[in-house]
Design an enzyme around this catalytic site. Structure first.
Site, PDB file in Angstrom:
ATOM      1  N   PHE A   1       0.990  -1.082   0.084  1.00 43.34           N
ATOM      2  CA  PHE A   1       0.004   0.050   0.107  1.00 43.34           C
ATOM      3  C   PHE A   1       0.758   1.184   0.029  1.00 43.34           C
ATOM      4  CE2 PHE A   1      -2.672  -3.052   2.350  1.00 43.34           C
ATOM      5  CZ  PHE A   1      -3.784  -2.865   1.612  1.00 43.34           C
TER       6      PHE A   1
ATOM      7  N   SER B   1      -5.098   1.757  -9.137  1.00 41.68           N
ATOM      8  CA  SER B   1      -6.259   2.458  -8.867  1.00 41.68           C
ATOM      9  C   SER B   1      -7.056   2.634 -10.298  1.00 41.68           C
ATOM     10  CB  SER B   1      -5.847   4.063  -8.874  1.00 41.68           C
ATOM     11  OG  SER B   1      -6.809   4.923  -9.003  1.00 41.68           O
TER      12      SER B   1
ATOM     13  N   TYR C   1       0.515  11.359 -10.338  1.00 39.36           N
ATOM     14  CA  TYR C   1       0.321  10.023  -9.583  1.00 39.36           C
ATOM     15  C   TYR C   1      -0.394   9.115 -10.338  1.00 39.36           C
ATOM     16  CZ  TYR C   1      -3.117   7.339  -6.563  1.00 39.36           C
ATOM     17  OH  TYR C   1      -3.733   6.317  -6.239  1.00 39.36           O
TER      18      TYR C   1
ATOM     19  N   LYS D   1       0.902   4.708 -11.150  1.00 42.54           N
ATOM     20  CA  LYS D   1       0.275   3.630 -11.064  1.00 42.54           C
ATOM     21  C   LYS D   1       0.424   2.618 -12.453  1.00 42.54           C
ATOM     22  CE  LYS D   1      -1.173   4.182  -6.793  1.00 42.54           C
ATOM     23  NZ  LYS D   1      -0.667   3.314  -5.714  1.00 42.54           N
TER      24      LYS D   1
ATOM     25  N   ARG E   1     -13.473  20.186 -12.666  1.00 40.10           N
ATOM     26  CA  ARG E   1     -12.126  20.278 -12.248  1.00 40.10           C
ATOM     27  C   ARG E   1     -11.509  19.694 -13.299  1.00 40.10           C
ATOM     28  NH1 ARG E   1     -10.920  16.526  -6.966  1.00 40.10           N
ATOM     29  NH2 ARG E   1     -11.798  15.094  -8.300  1.00 40.10           N
TER      30      ARG E   1
HETATM   31  P1  NAD Z   1      -2.734   6.469   3.137  1.00 44.36           P
HETATM   32  O1  NAD Z   1      -1.761   7.668   2.838  1.00 44.36           O
HETATM   33  O2  NAD Z   1      -3.641   6.669   4.302  1.00 44.36           O
HETATM   34  O3  NAD Z   1      -1.806   5.099   3.272  1.00 44.36           O
HETATM   35  C1  NAD Z   1      -0.459   5.030   2.613  1.00 44.36           C
HETATM   36  C2  NAD Z   1       0.571   4.737   3.962  1.00 44.36           C
HETATM   37  O4  NAD Z   1       1.715   4.540   3.393  1.00 44.36           O
HETATM   38  C3  NAD Z   1       0.766   5.612   5.011  1.00 44.36           C
HETATM   39  O5  NAD Z   1       0.491   4.938   6.249  1.00 44.36           O
HETATM   40  C4  NAD Z   1       2.244   6.445   4.799  1.00 44.36           C
HETATM   41  O6  NAD Z   1       2.458   6.753   6.047  1.00 44.36           O
HETATM   42  C5  NAD Z   1       2.768   5.160   4.322  1.00 44.36           C
HETATM   43  N1  NAD Z   1       3.921   5.430   3.447  1.00 44.36           N
HETATM   44  C6  NAD Z   1       4.045   6.571   2.297  1.00 44.36           C
HETATM   45  N2  NAD Z   1       5.416   6.670   1.722  1.00 44.36           N
HETATM   46  C7  NAD Z   1       6.062   5.591   2.531  1.00 44.36           C
HETATM   47  C8  NAD Z   1       7.360   5.298   2.415  1.00 44.36           C
HETATM   48  N3  NAD Z   1       8.300   5.909   1.586  1.00 44.36           N
HETATM   49  N4  NAD Z   1       7.669   4.058   3.131  1.00 44.36           N
HETATM   50  C9  NAD Z   1       6.865   3.814   4.178  1.00 44.36           C
HETATM   51  N5  NAD Z   1       5.685   3.941   4.309  1.00 44.36           N
HETATM   52  C10 NAD Z   1       5.227   5.039   3.301  1.00 44.36           C
HETATM   53  O7  NAD Z   1      -3.144   5.997   1.685  1.00 44.36           O
HETATM   54  P2  NAD Z   1      -4.542   5.082   1.334  1.00 44.36           P
HETATM   55  O8  NAD Z   1      -5.631   5.704   0.924  1.00 44.36           O
HETATM   56  O9  NAD Z   1      -4.652   3.969   2.498  1.00 44.36           O
HETATM   57  O10 NAD Z   1      -3.960   4.122   0.077  1.00 44.36           O
HETATM   58  C11 NAD Z   1      -3.067   3.126  -0.002  1.00 44.36           C
HETATM   59  C12 NAD Z   1      -2.629   2.760  -1.307  1.00 44.36           C
HETATM   60  O11 NAD Z   1      -3.705   2.712  -2.185  1.00 44.36           O
HETATM   61  C13 NAD Z   1      -1.807   3.839  -1.981  1.00 44.36           C
HETATM   62  O12 NAD Z   1      -0.856   3.320  -2.708  1.00 44.36           O
HETATM   63  C14 NAD Z   1      -2.691   4.605  -2.817  1.00 44.36           C
HETATM   64  O13 NAD Z   1      -2.017   5.265  -4.032  1.00 44.36           O
HETATM   65  C15 NAD Z   1      -3.817   3.603  -3.382  1.00 44.36           C
HETATM   66  N6  NAD Z   1      -4.983   3.935  -3.841  1.00 44.36           N
HETATM   67  C16 NAD Z   1      -5.831   4.580  -2.760  1.00 44.36           C
HETATM   68  C17 NAD Z   1      -6.878   5.399  -3.199  1.00 44.36           C
HETATM   69  C18 NAD Z   1      -7.914   6.192  -2.202  1.00 44.36           C
HETATM   70  O14 NAD Z   1      -8.613   6.801  -2.793  1.00 44.36           O
HETATM   71  N7  NAD Z   1      -7.732   6.068  -0.950  1.00 44.36           N
HETATM   72  C19 NAD Z   1      -7.429   4.991  -4.472  1.00 44.36           C
HETATM   73  C20 NAD Z   1      -6.638   4.162  -5.402  1.00 44.36           C
HETATM   74  C21 NAD Z   1      -5.614   3.654  -4.868  1.00 44.36           C
HETATM   75  C1  UD1 Z   2      -9.614  11.230  -7.713  1.00 50.00           C
HETATM   76  C2  UD1 Z   2      -8.401  11.301  -8.485  1.00 50.00           C
HETATM   77  C3  UD1 Z   2      -7.949   9.959  -9.000  1.00 50.00           C
HETATM   78  C4  UD1 Z   2      -7.593   9.045  -7.794  1.00 50.00           C
HETATM   79  C5  UD1 Z   2      -8.678   9.256  -6.694  1.00 50.00           C
HETATM   80  C6  UD1 Z   2      -8.416   8.586  -5.511  1.00 50.00           C
HETATM   81  C7  UD1 Z   2      -8.620  13.420  -9.812  1.00 50.00           C
HETATM   82  C8  UD1 Z   2      -8.768  13.968 -11.286  1.00 50.00           C
HETATM   83  N1  UD1 Z   2      -8.422  12.172  -9.810  1.00 50.00           N
HETATM   84  O1  UD1 Z   2     -10.628  10.621  -8.444  1.00 50.00           O
HETATM   85  O2  UD1 Z   2      -6.742  10.069  -9.827  1.00 50.00           O
HETATM   86  O3  UD1 Z   2      -7.096   7.871  -8.069  1.00 50.00           O
HETATM   87  O4  UD1 Z   2      -9.068  10.618  -6.566  1.00 50.00           O
HETATM   88  O5  UD1 Z   2      -7.506   9.225  -4.898  1.00 50.00           O
HETATM   89  O6  UD1 Z   2      -8.116  14.057  -8.942  1.00 50.00           O
HETATM   90  N2  UD1 Z   2     -15.835  16.289  -6.341  1.00 50.00           N
HETATM   91  C9  UD1 Z   2     -16.513  17.700  -6.312  1.00 50.00           C
HETATM   92  N3  UD1 Z   2     -16.198  18.540  -5.045  1.00 50.00           N
HETATM   93  C10 UD1 Z   2     -15.075  18.404  -4.419  1.00 50.00           C
HETATM   94  C11 UD1 Z   2     -14.378  16.992  -4.601  1.00 50.00           C
HETATM   95  C12 UD1 Z   2     -14.816  16.110  -5.625  1.00 50.00           C
HETATM   96  O7  UD1 Z   2     -17.575  17.797  -6.782  1.00 50.00           O
HETATM   97  O8  UD1 Z   2     -14.514  19.215  -3.340  1.00 50.00           O
HETATM   98  C13 UD1 Z   2     -16.443  15.441  -7.336  1.00 50.00           C
HETATM   99  C14 UD1 Z   2     -15.294  15.142  -8.298  1.00 50.00           C
HETATM  100  O9  UD1 Z   2     -15.591  16.112  -9.463  1.00 50.00           O
HETATM  101  C15 UD1 Z   2     -15.761  13.772  -8.688  1.00 50.00           C
HETATM  102  C16 UD1 Z   2     -16.264  13.107  -7.559  1.00 50.00           C
HETATM  103  O10 UD1 Z   2     -16.450  14.191  -6.714  1.00 50.00           O
HETATM  104  O11 UD1 Z   2     -16.960  13.855  -9.565  1.00 50.00           O
HETATM  105  C17 UD1 Z   2     -15.140  12.438  -6.925  1.00 50.00           C
HETATM  106  O12 UD1 Z   2     -14.136  13.036  -6.619  1.00 50.00           O
HETATM  107  P1  UD1 Z   2     -12.830  12.571  -5.918  1.00 50.00           P
HETATM  108  O13 UD1 Z   2     -13.243  11.903  -4.513  1.00 50.00           O
HETATM  109  O14 UD1 Z   2     -11.549  13.368  -5.964  1.00 50.00           O
HETATM  110  O15 UD1 Z   2     -12.358  11.255  -6.557  1.00 50.00           O
HETATM  111  P2  UD1 Z   2     -11.966  10.999  -7.814  1.00 50.00           P
HETATM  112  O16 UD1 Z   2     -12.101  12.320  -8.869  1.00 50.00           O
HETATM  113  O17 UD1 Z   2     -12.772   9.855  -8.546  1.00 50.00           O
END
Ligand code: NAD
Ligand code: UD1
Length: 332
Positions: free
Chosen positions: A80, A124, A149, A153, A292
């Protein structure tokens, strides 16, 4: 199995560690606490009903990784750890490429040398880009990233495929998350973003807590039923359970499996706001503003592959997601 969880004290990692402990697996967390707190480890143990080992450290630290693999007979890694803020990635591309890609390369080198070749990776839905049509299916070609970002991925997915091509013993699973939201139903674990949040649910949370006047809705003129963007919001506990199913399926089965983890259903911004108010009784004032950059109208998953091959599907509703977020916010 004994699982090394990088980023295990983060939002998705912490919920996954609870499910790993509940399923009887051993858990070792490696996290540098860049975006999480150490006391989360104790809450994971309490909720999961088991002990874990915590290492504070960086996935780019090869010596530390080698010592962790030398000390423990690790069966698989759930990876993660990484940086995840889209806006920040545009301002700091070197940090994003360095941590996400550089960190993954170092981790894979340490795994290879330790003979541990099973990895579940956090990818993602962003990899589908804007070129594909919903519902997104795993066999669609990945799209073009609109930010660093997203590029990391796409590149890491390719890196892991190349690794498998070079050595067919690897067991790799790419999990493409849609929009993870929610919190543990106990209110003890949840999302705690550092700095200014960008994602919808953390912003709704700030409005609900009175820290913001209103939610700016990015775009009211999309070709969607109410004009606002449609996303596939998935409860983080469902998502966590998907990791256990994926892990148990791939370990010992060389190859690269890809699964969408979503609900398969899209919800508009205004529908999620309505669900939040219905679940919590808290009104969220909204103001429609411009789109956005980089956003697409629709993003939701075809989830049939995960159901068929992993016997997994999301069970929790939008009402559950909102009620659990609210419980987490009120306990902080
Ligand atoms: P998060 O930031 O809550 O968790 C990531 C963790 O990694 C944190 O605890 C951070 O301290 C740790 N970390 C960061 N850099 C590090 C390093 N260099 N070495 C060791 N630890 C490190 O994020 P999350 O929402 O739990 O996401 C986890 C994974 O899922 C990420 O790779 C993220 O890109 C991916 N992801 C998240 C979402 C989302 O919307 N939350 C969506 C798609 C993919
Ligand atoms: C975003 C990222 C995506 C990432 C994902 C999870 C962008 C363009 N995409 O996706 O790469 O994998 O987060 O971290 O940033 N919205 C509002 N007002 C706000 C915030 C969001 O209207 O203040 C809307 C957005 O336009 C979208 C929806 O809410 O339609 C969800 O937004 P968000 O939670 O940021 O996720 P994604 O855009 O799907």
């Amino acid at each position: 199995m004994l699982i090394l969880v990088t980023g295990g004290t983060g939002f998705i990692g912490s919920h996954t560690c609870v499910e790993l402990l509940k399923a009887g697996h051993g858990v070792i967390i490696l996290d540098n606490l860049y975006n999480s707190k150490k006391d989360t480890a104790a809450r994971i143990e309490a909720l999961g009903g088991g002990k874990l080992v915590f290492y504070e450290g960086d996935i780019r630290d090869r010596a530390l990784l080698d010592s962790v693999f030398a000390r423990h007979a690790i069966d698989a890694v759930i990876h993660f750890a990484g940086l995840k803020a889209v806006g920040e990635s545009c301002a700091k591309p070197l940090e994003y490429y360095g941590v996400n890609i550089g960190g993954t390369v170092t981790l894979c080198e340490a795994m290879r040398d330790a003979g541990c070749k099973a990895m579940v990776f956090s990818s993602s839905a962003t990899v589908y880009g804007s070129e594909n049509f919903v519902p997104f299916r795993e066999d669609m070609p990945t799209g073009k990233a609109t930010n660093p970002y997203g590029s990391t991925k796409i590149i890491i997915e390719q890196l892991l495929r190349d690794l498998l091509a070079s050595d067919p013993d690897w067991q790799i699973c790419l999990l493409r998350y849609f929009n993870p939201v929610g919190a543990h139903p106990s209110g003890q674990l949840g999302e705690d973003p550092n700095g200014i949040p960008n994602n919808l649910m953390p912003i709704i949370s700030e409005v609900a807590l009175g820290r913001r006047d209103c939610l700016q809705v990015f775009g009211g003129d999309y070709d969607t039923p109410d004009g606002t963007g449609v996303r596939d919001y998935i409860h983080v506990v469902d998502l966590a359970q998907g990791h256990i199913r994926a892990l148990e399926n791939i370990v010992g089965a060389p190859g690269c499996a890809i699964y969408n983890l979503g609900t398969g259903k899209g919800l508009s911004v205004l529908e999620l706001v309505r669900a939040f108010t219905e679940a919590t009784g808290v009104e969220i004032p909204c103001k429609i503003v411009g789109r956005r950059p980089g956003d697409i109208a629709y993003c939701y998953a075809d989830v049939s592959k995960a159901k068929r091959e992993l016997d997994w599907e999301a069970r929790l509703s939008a009402a559950d997601m909102c009620a659990d977020v609210w419980r987490w916010l009120l306990r902080q």
